[in-house]
Write an enzyme that holds these catalytic residues in place. Structure first.
Site, PDB file in Angstrom:
ATOM      1  N   ASN A 173      -8.791   0.791   3.240  1.00  0.00           N
ATOM      2  CA  ASN A 173      -8.189  -0.540   3.228  1.00  0.00           C
ATOM      3  C   ASN A 173      -7.830  -0.937   4.651  1.00  0.00           C
ATOM      4  O   ASN A 173      -8.120  -0.203   5.590  1.00  0.00           O
ATOM      5  CB  ASN A 173      -6.970  -0.570   2.296  1.00  0.00           C
ATOM      6  CG  ASN A 173      -5.952   0.467   2.707  1.00  0.00           C
ATOM      7  OD1 ASN A 173      -5.383   0.400   3.778  1.00  0.00           O
ATOM      8  ND2 ASN A 173      -5.767   1.480   1.852  1.00  0.00           N
ATOM      9  N   ASP A 182      -5.734   3.941  -4.570  1.00  0.00           N
ATOM     10  CA  ASP A 182      -5.429   4.296  -5.958  1.00  0.00           C
ATOM     11  C   ASP A 182      -6.564   5.136  -6.567  1.00  0.00           C
ATOM     12  O   ASP A 182      -6.337   5.947  -7.449  1.00  0.00           O
ATOM     13  CB  ASP A 182      -5.243   3.031  -6.802  1.00  0.00           C
ATOM     14  CG  ASP A 182      -4.031   2.239  -6.344  1.00  0.00           C
ATOM     15  OD1 ASP A 182      -3.060   2.874  -5.905  1.00  0.00           O
ATOM     16  OD2 ASP A 182      -4.069   0.993  -6.395  1.00  0.00           O
ATOM     17  N   LYS A 211     -25.814  12.312   3.207  1.00  0.00           N
ATOM     18  CA  LYS A 211     -25.741  10.848   3.251  1.00  0.00           C
ATOM     19  C   LYS A 211     -26.608  10.253   2.133  1.00  0.00           C
ATOM     20  O   LYS A 211     -27.776  10.646   1.979  1.00  0.00           O
ATOM     21  CB  LYS A 211     -26.225  10.352   4.625  1.00  0.00           C
ATOM     22  CG  LYS A 211     -26.048   8.866   4.773  1.00  0.00           C
ATOM     23  CD  LYS A 211     -26.550   8.375   6.122  1.00  0.00           C
ATOM     24  CE  LYS A 211     -26.515   6.858   6.116  1.00  0.00           C
ATOM     25  NZ  LYS A 211     -27.379   6.257   7.091  1.00  0.00           N
ATOM     26  N   PHE A 215       6.759   1.334  -1.653  1.00  0.00           N
ATOM     27  CA  PHE A 215       6.294   0.009  -1.224  1.00  0.00           C
ATOM     28  C   PHE A 215       5.444  -0.590  -2.339  1.00  0.00           C
ATOM     29  O   PHE A 215       4.693   0.137  -2.999  1.00  0.00           O
ATOM     30  CB  PHE A 215       5.426   0.119   0.042  1.00  0.00           C
ATOM     31  CG  PHE A 215       6.200  -0.012   1.328  1.00  0.00           C
ATOM     32  CD1 PHE A 215       7.206   0.877   1.639  1.00  0.00           C
ATOM     33  CD2 PHE A 215       5.909  -1.030   2.220  1.00  0.00           C
ATOM     34  CE1 PHE A 215       7.918   0.762   2.823  1.00  0.00           C
ATOM     35  CE2 PHE A 215       6.608  -1.157   3.415  1.00  0.00           C
ATOM     36  CZ  PHE A 215       7.622  -0.260   3.712  1.00  0.00           C
ATOM     37  N   LYS A 228       7.091  -1.790 -11.658  1.00  0.00           N
ATOM     38  CA  LYS A 228       6.667  -0.667 -10.816  1.00  0.00           C
ATOM     39  C   LYS A 228       7.862   0.210 -10.431  1.00  0.00           C
ATOM     40  O   LYS A 228       7.757   1.439 -10.410  1.00  0.00           O
ATOM     41  CB  LYS A 228       5.951  -1.192  -9.552  1.00  0.00           C
ATOM     42  CG  LYS A 228       5.401  -0.057  -8.708  1.00  0.00           C
ATOM     43  CD  LYS A 228       4.482  -0.487  -7.594  1.00  0.00           C
ATOM     44  CE  LYS A 228       4.070   0.748  -6.778  1.00  0.00           C
ATOM     45  NZ  LYS A 228       3.313   0.455  -5.579  1.00  0.00           N
TER      46      LYS A 228
END
Ligand code: FMN
Length: 463
Positions: A263, A332, A342, A387, A401
């Site tokens: 991310n 996640d 590869k 967070f 959460k």
């Protein structure tokens, strides 16, 4: 930036926080820097130039020339310096810098220096919020090689409460150590979670790796970190004797030896947290995934790459932690199977099967609960903060959460607004505390977010 061997010119202007520049000078010297000082006349009313001359072992550059002034100090001093620090910077000198006025040593050096400049404003909250100061600071932020440090909120010398405090000397030093060697200053933080993308490193390495990575996976990139120093021993700081474990950066989940899922987290929020906790006396230990931002010296950093590695590293550090702050943007999911070689480009459809990663936050709260049960309620108090990045239905999602996680609080943040997001200094956030209604999201800056978490942890640890 390695401070040892650096030549630093310290510009001191006339605010109540001048005495803190003496402490800053000493801290810079302890790091191995050589410091020279220039002062405005107003600054000399607060602390005598003799103090700075004695500490720096060099004549101070003054307008009146009281301490061995030489004819070209306004050129010599800034040319000599690798870095020009103005601490504290009054509203008055900030105005001069912005407008190109150079009628005292501090503003003259600002105009004539060619090295990077770092300015730490300090003033009353009304002055700080005045349109003129806001505009002038904005102008300075636009100057090349010029960084304006945060002025944290808090109790001011005049008794009022608000923004305008001088950033603590230890925090300024910690911040300087996050500068890279070319002198580019890394902002302390923005937000640290993001959407998933598939990345491909430019230069894959052939070094074998372990712990959930396929053979030939590239080694984790180095987390930039300044030289280690002992945690601050200042017993008057509120975090003295306490330890915080922070998670930082992003994780990379291998698809094959050269590709991964990750991310956009830069790790800058974690750097802000590390700086703020460290400056307040905490021992800071970071478990960091890949990230660009650098940690200040004094912060212990353990490098990991995947969510499973981060999980193991955090779990093994829990026992000794007084506070655990889960700031990392952990993937996640990970690919069910990471290919050893590869994956060849066949131009046909490729389906990736993803499996869930361990939930580090929930495992931490579960471990705390079992420790507490084992010790019949006698376990050491530990604060756990998670967070949550949400894009919609903030209140419901955050409350749910928090409930599921078992944490004491969640830092809810929403980086999708037009004026807050990746790589920006401002962020919409709210600290959602267990048993309390979800507060509305408020716009704040990187340091505000870090200080909100620090204050929450201190409150809980001292309760
Ligand atoms: C007790 C006292 C404290 C002051 N503290 C500040 C301050 O923290 N920040 C500021 O911008 N000005 C402060 N001032 C006002 C400045 O001293 C004043 O604007 C002065 O002209 C600044 O000069 P200089 O910028 O050349 O140093 C203070 C004044 C007094 C009398």
């Amino acid at each position: 930036m390695e401070l040892a061997g650096k030549k630093i010119l310290l510009g001191v202007s006339g605010g109540i926080a001048v005495y803190k520049s003496c402490e800053l000078l000493r801290l810079l010297q302890k790091k191995g820097a050589t410091v020279r000082v220039c002062m405005t006349d107003a600054a000399t009313e607060f602390v005598a130039p003799l103090t700075f001359a004695s500490l720096s072992k060099c004549p101070v550059y003054l307008k009146s020339g009281a301490v061995e002034a030489r004819p070209f100090q306004h050129i010599d001093f800034p040319r000599w310096a690798d870095l020009y620090l103005v601490v504290p910077a009054t509203a008055n000198v900030i105005g001069k810098f912005a407008c190109g006025i150079a009628d005292d040593p501090v503003s003259l050096c600002f105009m004539s220096c060619t090295c990077p400049r770092v300015i730490a404003p300090a003033m009353n909250v009304a002055m700080y919020n005045s349109p003129a100061v806001k505009r002038n600071l904005e102008i300075l932020r636009g100057f090349e090689d010029t960084v304006v440090l945060e002025s944290p909120a808090g109790e001011l010398a005049c008794g009022e409460v608000g923004r305008g405090r001088l950033m603590e000397p230890a925090e300024i030093v910690a911040y300087l150590e996050t500068r890279d060697n070319e002198g580019e200053c890394l902002p302390l933080a923005t937000v640290s979670a993001g959407c998933t993308k598939v990345g491909e490193p430019a230069e894959p390495s052939a070094t074998p790796s372990s712990g959930g990575h396929p053979r030939n996976a590239p080694e984790p990139p180095a987390v930039p970190v300044a030289a280690d120093v002992a945690p601050t021993q200042d017993a008057t700081l509120p975090g003295h004797g306490k330890k915080v474990v922070l998670t930082a950066g992003r994780t990379e989940e291998a698809i094959d030896p050269v590709r991964y899922i990750s991310n956009r987290s830069s790790g800058k929020t974690a750097v802000a947290l590390a700086s703020v906790f460290y400056a307040n006396g905490f021992e800071v230990e970071v478990v960091a995934g890949p990230m660009e931002a650098a940690f200040p010296g004094g912060v212990k950093v353990t490098r990991v790459q995947s969510a499973r590695e981060m999980h193991d590293a955090v779990m093994s550090r829990l026992e000794s932690a007084d506070a655990v702050v889960h700031c990392a943007a952990v993937a996640d999911y990970r690919p069910a199977h990471a290919a050893d070689e590869k994956i060849k480009d066949s131009r046909s459809q490729l389906v990736l099967e993803l499996v869930p990663n361990p939930n580090i936050l929930r495992d931490c709260t579960a471990a705390r609960a079992s420790r507490t049960a084992d010790a019949a309620g006698d376990a050491r108090r530990q604060v756990i903060v998670g967070f949550a990045l949400e894009t919609d239905h903030f209140e419901e999602h955050a409350a749910e959460k928090l409930e599921k996680s078992g944490a004491d609080a969640l830092l809810l943040n929403a980086p999708v607004a037009s004026d807050s997001g990746f790589g920006r200094d401002s962020v919409r956030f709210a600290l959602v505390e267990k048993g309390k209604p979800v507060p509305p999201l408020a716009m704040g800056e990187k340091v505000d977010l870090a200080e909100t978490i620090l204050n929450f942890c201190l409150e809980r640890l001292n309760a």
